[in-house]
Write a protein that holds these residues in place. Sequence first.
Motif, PDB file in Angstrom:
ATOM      1  N   GLY A   1      35.031  44.434  41.856  1.00  0.00           N
ATOM      2  CA  GLY A   1      33.859  45.220  41.464  1.00  0.00           C
ATOM      3  C   GLY A   1      32.710  45.083  42.449  1.00  0.00           C
ATOM      4  N   TYR A   2      32.471  43.862  42.925  1.00  0.00           N
ATOM      5  CA  TYR A   2      31.384  43.651  43.886  1.00  0.00           C
ATOM      6  C   TYR A   2      31.706  44.277  45.244  1.00  0.00           C
ATOM      7  CZ  TYR A   2      28.707  40.680  40.751  1.00  0.00           C
ATOM      8  OH  TYR A   2      27.939  40.228  39.699  1.00  0.00           O
TER       9      TYR A   2
ATOM     10  N   VAL B   1      36.401  46.759  33.614  1.00  0.00           N
ATOM     11  CA  VAL B   1      35.018  46.800  34.099  1.00  0.00           C
ATOM     12  C   VAL B   1      34.957  47.202  35.569  1.00  0.00           C
ATOM     13  CG1 VAL B   1      34.062  45.213  32.393  1.00  0.00           C
ATOM     14  CG2 VAL B   1      35.073  44.282  34.459  1.00  0.00           C
ATOM     15  N   ASN B   2      35.925  46.753  36.354  1.00  0.00           N
ATOM     16  CA  ASN B   2      35.934  47.122  37.767  1.00  0.00           C
ATOM     17  C   ASN B   2      36.107  48.621  37.960  1.00  0.00           C
ATOM     18  OD1 ASN B   2      35.635  44.472  38.675  1.00  0.00           O
ATOM     19  ND2 ASN B   2      37.828  44.124  38.860  1.00  0.00           N
ATOM     20  N   GLN B   3      36.947  49.247  37.129  1.00  0.00           N
ATOM     21  CA  GLN B   3      37.167  50.682  37.253  1.00  0.00           C
ATOM     22  C   GLN B   3      35.939  51.490  36.839  1.00  0.00           C
ATOM     23  OE1 GLN B   3      39.724  50.767  39.492  1.00  0.00           O
ATOM     24  NE2 GLN B   3      39.986  52.769  38.539  1.00  0.00           N
TER      25      GLN B   3
ATOM     26  N   VAL C   1      34.452  55.651  27.424  1.00  0.00           N
ATOM     27  CA  VAL C   1      35.756  55.056  27.118  1.00  0.00           C
ATOM     28  C   VAL C   1      35.638  53.530  27.098  1.00  0.00           C
ATOM     29  CG1 VAL C   1      38.164  54.827  27.857  1.00  0.00           C
ATOM     30  CG2 VAL C   1      36.980  57.009  28.145  1.00  0.00           C
ATOM     31  N   PHE C   2      34.864  52.984  28.040  1.00  0.00           N
ATOM     32  CA  PHE C   2      34.653  51.534  28.083  1.00  0.00           C
ATOM     33  C   PHE C   2      34.037  51.028  26.779  1.00  0.00           C
ATOM     34  CE2 PHE C   2      31.565  48.123  28.828  1.00  0.00           C
ATOM     35  CZ  PHE C   2      32.405  47.126  29.290  1.00  0.00           C
ATOM     36  N   ARG C   3      33.088  51.769  26.260  1.00  0.00           N
ATOM     37  CA  ARG C   3      32.446  51.355  25.006  1.00  0.00           C
ATOM     38  C   ARG C   3      33.440  51.385  23.839  1.00  0.00           C
ATOM     39  NH1 ARG C   3      27.244  54.859  26.686  1.00  0.00           N
ATOM     40  NH2 ARG C   3      26.040  53.193  27.701  1.00  0.00           N
TER      41      ARG C   3
ATOM     42  N   PHE D   1      26.734  44.321  33.222  1.00  0.00           N
ATOM     43  CA  PHE D   1      27.991  43.681  32.829  1.00  0.00           C
ATOM     44  C   PHE D   1      27.869  42.161  32.897  1.00  0.00           C
ATOM     45  CE2 PHE D   1      30.603  47.631  34.143  1.00  0.00           C
ATOM     46  CZ  PHE D   1      30.613  48.088  32.841  1.00  0.00           C
ATOM     47  N   ARG D   2      27.218  41.694  33.950  1.00  0.00           N
ATOM     48  CA  ARG D   2      27.042  40.246  34.118  1.00  0.00           C
ATOM     49  C   ARG D   2      26.233  39.658  32.964  1.00  0.00           C
ATOM     50  NH1 ARG D   2      25.316  40.426  39.100  1.00  0.00           N
ATOM     51  NH2 ARG D   2      23.097  40.209  38.699  1.00  0.00           N
TER      52      ARG D   2
END
Length: 565
Positions: free
Chosen positions: A252-253, A209-211, A192-194, A235-236
């Motif tokens: 996220g971290y 991105v966090n999810q 889904v992110f893509r 991601f970074r």
Amino acid sequence: HVASEQMVVVQKCYTIAIKAWSKSGRGREGAEAAERILATMPFQPSIYSYSGVINAWANSGAGTFAGRRAESVLEQIKSDPNVQVDNVAFNGCMNAWRLSGSLAAVKRTELLFQQMEECSIEADRAAYNTYLHILSTHGKTSGMAQKADDVLARMEAQSSVNVAPNTFSYNAVIDCWSKSSHFDAPSRALKVFRKVVANKDVELNSYTVNQVVFTFSRSRLPGAALRVEELLKQFRDAHKAGLIPVEPDVVGYSVAINAWARSGAKDAAARATKLLSYLEERAAGGEQKFKPNYITYNSVIDAWARSGQGINAARKAELVLERMQARYEAGDLGAQPDRVTYNSLLNAWARCGSRCCAKKAEQYLNKMWSLHKSGNKKVRPNGQSYNTLISAISNSHNTQKAQKALRVLRQMDKLYQSGYDELKPDEFTYTLCLSSCAFSKDFDERSRKKAMDTALFVWEEFKETEYGTPNDVSYGTFLKACAGLIPNEGRRRAIVEHVFNECCEEGLVSTMVLNQLRDAAPDTLYAELLSDVVKGNKVMIRKEDLPADWTCNVRKARKTSKRRP
């Protein structure tokens, strides 16, 4: 003509009154008032009047009743020949079901979609997003994530710009997968992110991105924490290369740090600390979205508490607290230590097993009370705090630890009776006291006798107290105490036989109870107790070999023994 204009003005006034009640914050009272206004209007209500009442029920907080009332108003609209039902009315009903929090909202929303089709009304993005929100709310329920995926596909397949998915749509589906227990949930969320990345009309945000990171952190597959950290780096790097507009932030971290804390890996705590240092470094460089907060620090302390590295882990956890306190004193209010912070530190000392573990745990508990009495309401000790102190006492080398544990139980009882509701002793508290007795078996004869006397006292009180009832772990721990603290075989036989028979009657014979019975009961008694239920010459007797009524309450009892920070 003048009369007609006056009527329009009056009609608007009624509608404004309905809207005022819907936004009044008066809950069900406000919704009922809005519906009374609708029923007493001296002229034809408009669609706006009807929709206002639906919204009033949506905002009422009346649960499923609100959903049903909103749908009843919708039926009034559909039966009124002078009013045309529209998207707003249907969307209001869906929102009422969303705010109900009920799983029934899924089915009711699906039926509302069917009704929209029957009325030749095209569902818009707001309707689809409300449905996705409902599905994500119940994402832990089997099949919800797949439903969300299917809804997203329907939105993408339609040509109307009013239906095309937006950032919220994609985030809701990712959120649904993040809650799913499906083995393939991480890869489905990434898929889904893509889609978001590929859709130039949709703005990717940090929540997205966090999810995805969170979904990977919940994976039960081996190496999940390492995969999460690798995903952070991907991601970074993608953000640095300009491929995506955002990267994971402190949320996220913090998720990655928590994943390491739960991983059980040998280097988990060191990895978590390294991620914390990275966040601190970026925050120091002016990037405030990376500024670690109390959740971040608490997760690192928890990682050290779980690391199994003894006193070194406890010292490392203390250093993290010092870093946290320094940030708070420098003006960072988001880094203020709280009860979870100190409970995790208590746990680090409780698990270290050093000679000073109980003393250090007690010092931190006293500090929590001191901070609380000075006005810091965030650190008031709770049952978890005291249970962890008893655990530290149980793991200590003090020859009087059984009596010390009982004194802590007495403190809890006294504080609870004086009004501290969060300090109510429970099954876990009593079982920990029994554990302190059981782990006194290596002391001198006098200390062992005192420990057994304490175990008997705690056990009898446990069975009579209003604070809970023994579970299978409690029975197993008491049998362990009998095995190590009663040298006289005749006395041990009498106590063990009585306790095991009670355990059978309560349906609490677990694998742990069987193992402890094997150690506590003399061979002849062991054979007698199990001879009627185990046929043949089985060497290993399992729980599955026993009658169902001996084991029927084991799972239920386990669930009631847990307490969260």
